[in-house]
Design a protein around this motif. Structure first.
Motif, PDB file in Angstrom:
ATOM      1  N   ARG A 202      -5.135   2.846  -3.077  1.00  0.00           N
ATOM      2  CA  ARG A 202      -5.220   2.706  -4.536  1.00  0.00           C
ATOM      3  C   ARG A 202      -6.430   3.462  -5.095  1.00  0.00           C
ATOM      4  O   ARG A 202      -6.392   3.958  -6.205  1.00  0.00           O
ATOM      5  N   ASN A 204      -7.460   6.336  -4.253  1.00  0.00           N
ATOM      6  CA  ASN A 204      -7.040   7.712  -4.550  1.00  0.00           C
ATOM      7  C   ASN A 204      -6.479   7.805  -5.957  1.00  0.00           C
ATOM      8  O   ASN A 204      -6.787   8.718  -6.711  1.00  0.00           O
ATOM      9  N   THR A 205      -5.610   6.853  -6.303  1.00  0.00           N
ATOM     10  CA  THR A 205      -4.984   6.864  -7.624  1.00  0.00           C
ATOM     11  C   THR A 205      -6.047   6.748  -8.709  1.00  0.00           C
ATOM     12  O   THR A 205      -5.960   7.395  -9.747  1.00  0.00           O
ATOM     13  N   LEU A 208      -7.924   9.669 -10.567  1.00  0.00           N
ATOM     14  CA  LEU A 208      -7.296  10.471 -11.631  1.00  0.00           C
ATOM     15  C   LEU A 208      -7.807   9.996 -12.993  1.00  0.00           C
ATOM     16  O   LEU A 208      -8.505   8.996 -13.095  1.00  0.00           O
ATOM     17  N   TYR A 211      -5.273   8.145 -18.457  1.00  0.00           N
ATOM     18  CA  TYR A 211      -3.905   8.314 -18.986  1.00  0.00           C
ATOM     19  C   TYR A 211      -2.907   8.479 -17.846  1.00  0.00           C
ATOM     20  O   TYR A 211      -1.842   7.869 -17.822  1.00  0.00           O
ATOM     21  N   THR A 212      -3.276   9.353 -16.900  1.00  0.00           N
ATOM     22  CA  THR A 212      -2.362   9.617 -15.792  1.00  0.00           C
ATOM     23  C   THR A 212      -2.149   8.356 -14.958  1.00  0.00           C
ATOM     24  O   THR A 212      -1.017   8.043 -14.590  1.00  0.00           O
ATOM     25  N   LYS A 214      -2.225   5.373 -15.908  1.00  0.00           N
ATOM     26  CA  LYS A 214      -1.335   4.468 -16.649  1.00  0.00           C
ATOM     27  C   LYS A 214       0.127   4.917 -16.535  1.00  0.00           C
ATOM     28  O   LYS A 214       1.012   4.096 -16.298  1.00  0.00           O
ATOM     29  N   THR A 215       0.382   6.230 -16.678  1.00  0.00           N
ATOM     30  CA  THR A 215       1.784   6.673 -16.616  1.00  0.00           C
ATOM     31  C   THR A 215       2.329   6.624 -15.194  1.00  0.00           C
ATOM     32  O   THR A 215       3.529   6.647 -14.991  1.00  0.00           O
ATOM     33  N   ILE A 216       1.433   6.537 -14.207  1.00  0.00           N
ATOM     34  CA  ILE A 216       1.907   6.349 -12.831  1.00  0.00           C
ATOM     35  C   ILE A 216       2.342   4.897 -12.635  1.00  0.00           C
ATOM     36  O   ILE A 216       3.041   4.561 -11.685  1.00  0.00           O
ATOM     37  N   ILE A 218       0.061   2.134 -13.054  1.00  0.00           N
ATOM     38  CA  ILE A 218      -1.053   1.316 -12.586  1.00  0.00           C
ATOM     39  C   ILE A 218      -1.973   1.029 -13.776  1.00  0.00           C
ATOM     40  O   ILE A 218      -2.246   1.930 -14.570  1.00  0.00           O
ATOM     41  N   ASN A 219      -2.429  -0.225 -13.892  1.00  0.00           N
ATOM     42  CA  ASN A 219      -3.342  -0.582 -14.975  1.00  0.00           C
ATOM     43  C   ASN A 219      -4.748  -0.052 -14.635  1.00  0.00           C
ATOM     44  O   ASN A 219      -5.396  -0.565 -13.732  1.00  0.00           O
ATOM     45  N   PRO A 220      -5.209   1.014 -15.342  1.00  0.00           N
ATOM     46  CA  PRO A 220      -6.473   1.628 -14.924  1.00  0.00           C
ATOM     47  C   PRO A 220      -7.672   0.696 -15.052  1.00  0.00           C
ATOM     48  O   PRO A 220      -8.504   0.631 -14.145  1.00  0.00           O
TER      49      PRO A 220
END
Lengths: 320, 260
Positions: A202, A204-205, A208, A211-212, A214-216, A218-220
């Motif tokens: 996680r 790694n995600t 980013l 915005y990205t 969120k669109t993947i 995942i709640n940033p």
């Protein structure tokens, strides 16, 4: 990775043998199977407790650094990014000033460390910003404030012994770690290390942009705050166990990424092991080469700086 | 009647007191490509960010497969809608494979690691975007065109039904523009609905089924390419004379700008 792990285990054994009284390999192995004689048993028990603490703090601080570096996409982030170490130093210094015992110093350090991070987050909240730059700046503001408080405490401290203790704390040492300290702080370190190890993909995600993420799907904010929480717990627990140890949290994540690549699925476990190895080497030197323990940050600085320079040169050569 | 994948009803968005987009009614069916045209700063990105769920303080309604977007969780939305942001400058230094794998994040809990199924999807998408030879190359060492393809790939790994693309060709040379446009055509043939923005009406002509014009902050006009993509509408849209000529060998109109 397995080579690194074997190196760490071998180093633990070597470190058990080394110290002001050198012991043989057979005495160390007798200790592990419960057949050591009473005098070497006493020494080895103290060493073993200290080594466990060193390994946990080395792994914990490095992982906290790696986590901050990923979450803030900033290679200069260190565990002190949100002011936790400076805050802890203030708590420790105030406890030392009031002549409290080591346990009160630890508790006070932990509480002020967490409190400082809380205030950093509060400043960020007041500024109503979601950007990580504002959070980093809030950390700098709180660190600066805590530095001033620390300076004031040092100014009024008795230079004969209190000031010395405060400075010693600021440079880090495992000299005062005993079983009780390890039992009270160790579990926080273990939980933090396990949590970050389990959530390493996680991470790694989270490197980013928001915005990205969120669109993947995942709640940033939630995910970032969780990571920051556990990285902060690891740092605060480390600092309250052994004071402030510099460089490890900044340098080791870079070393690991240079060794196994950017993917945290591999880089983070490598960070944990390398951090433990480096701090174990530093602490073994600290307690072996002179009659008194040498403060750790002196040694980690001398080891960390050249490593960091080598990594920066390597990075420049590959054009990053 | 067509079943719409994504629909908006009276969609408006204001930033503080400034109204950016106003009463947009758009709809896109399965496999359709809607190309949004409009001058700089008119709100194309804002509109696309609303559609992808990034901005959620909008008025009106957005329906994704006939469900209100606001009622979908971030996770459920990401399995239906994916965003290809304007991001040739992505800073990630992960390898292409690891970067695409991130698109699978929301299919797992925070404590999970990606499995064989995820890796198989990523491999298949890398093949589809034609970057097999770059699987283990860091994004940092790729060209702008390859990075744009990587971003599209990461979105596709989410297995979305709707792809929102914010100027996917703006930073690319002619050759790479063609690569991306061909990919868009292929995806729409697979049934994926696409909403994309561009500054080039010719691209709308090439890949679009529908065109949406953001004429000013008050007016949105949508229709089939041949009805909307006229000299009159485009001249009004950009406030300069735009003249089209028919090119026989390309078998389509070419739009050019008049300098007077």
């Amino acid at each position: 990775m397995s080579i690194a792990l074997l190196t760490l285990l071998a180093l633990i054994v070597v470190s058990m043998m080394m110290g002001r009284y050198d012991l043989s390999l057979s005495e160390v192995s007798k200790y592990f199977i419960g057949q050591a004689n009473s005098s070497s048993k006493l020494i080895l028990e103290l060493r073993f407790i200290r080594i466990i603490a060193v390994v946990l703090v080395g792994a914990g601080l490095s992982m906290a650094g790696a986590t901050f570096q990923s979450v803030f996409s900033n290679g200069l982030a260190s565990p002190n990014l949100l002011g936790v170490s400076t805050g802890s130093s203030v708590g420790a210094a105030i406890a030392i000033l009031n002549g409290k015992s080591i346990y009160w110093i630890e508790i006070s350090a932990f509480v002020t460390g967490i409190l400082t991070v809380f205030l950093t987050l509060l400043i960020n909240k007041i500024l109503r910003s979601n950007s990580s730059i504002t959070l980093i700046l809030s950390g700098i503001i709180m660190s600066g404030l805590m530095q001033s408080v620390l300076g004031s405490v040092k100014y009024i401290a008795d230079p004969e012994n209190q000031l010395q203790s405060i400075v010693y704390w600021e440079l880090g040492s495992f000299m005062k770690v005993d079983l009780q300290a390890l039992i009270s702080v160790g579990p926080i370190l273990i939980v933090g290390i396990i949590f970050l190890l389990l959530t390493r993909w996680r991470l790694n995600t989270l490197s980013l942009d928001a915005y990205t993420i969120k669109t993947i799907g995942i709640n940033p904010t939630l995910n970032r705050n969780l990571m920051i929480l556990f990285a902060t717990l690891l740092t605060a627990a480390s600092v309250c166990l052994c004071g402030v140890v510099g460089w490890i949290g900044l340098v080791i994540p870079h070393v690991s990424r240079a060794l196994v690549g950017e993917d945290n699925r591999y880089a983070l476990p490598m960070t944990a092991i390398s951090g433990a190895i480096l701090l174990l080497i530093a602490d073994t030197i600290a307690r072996s080469i002179s009659v008194n323990d040498i403060p750790l940050s002196i040694i980690t600085g001398f080891i960390g700086v050249p490593i960091f320079i080598v990594i920066l040169i390597r990075r420049r050569n590959v054009g990053i | 009647m067509l079943e719409f994948r994504i629909t908006t009803k009276n969609l408006s968005f204001a930033y503080k007191t400034k109204q950016i987009i106003n009463n947009v009614d758009l709809n896109v069916a399965a496999g359709q490509v809607l190309v949004i045209l409009g001058p700089n700063g008119i709100g194309k990105s804002t509109l696309l960010n609303c559609l992808s769920g990034v901005l959620n303080k909008y008025q009106g309604d957005i329906l994704v497969n006939e469900q209100s977007l606001k009622q979908l969780s971030i996770k459920d939305l990401s399995h239906q809608v994916a965003l290809v942001s304007q991001g040739v400058n992505i800073k990630s230094s992960l390898t292409l494979f690891d970067y695409l794998l991130l698109g699978r994040s929301s299919f797992h809990s925070i404590f999970d690691q990606p499995d064989n199924h995820d890796e198989a999807i990523v491999k298949q998408i890398i093949k589809q975007i034609g970057l097999e030879n770059y699987t283990n190359i860091s994004l940092q060492s790729m060209s702008g065109g390859q990075r744009q393809l990587a971003i599209i790939g990461r979105a596709l790994v989410q297995e979305p039904q709707i792809l929102i693309m914010d100027e996917p060709t703006s930073a690319l040379d002619y050759r790479n523009q063609t690569v991306v446009l061909k990919l868009i055509k292929m995806l729409s043939e697979q049934g994926i609905s696409i909403v994309m923005s561009t500054h080039d009406p010719n691209q709308a002509q090439i890949v679009g089924d529908l065109v949406g014009l953001l004429i000013d902050n008050q007016t949105y006009k949508q229709g089939p390419v041949n009805k909307i993509l006229t000299d009159k509408y485009l001249s009004k849209l950009y406030g300069i004379p735009i003249i089209s000529t028919y090119n026989e060998s390309l078998d389509r109109k070419i739009f050019g700008i008049g300098m007077d």
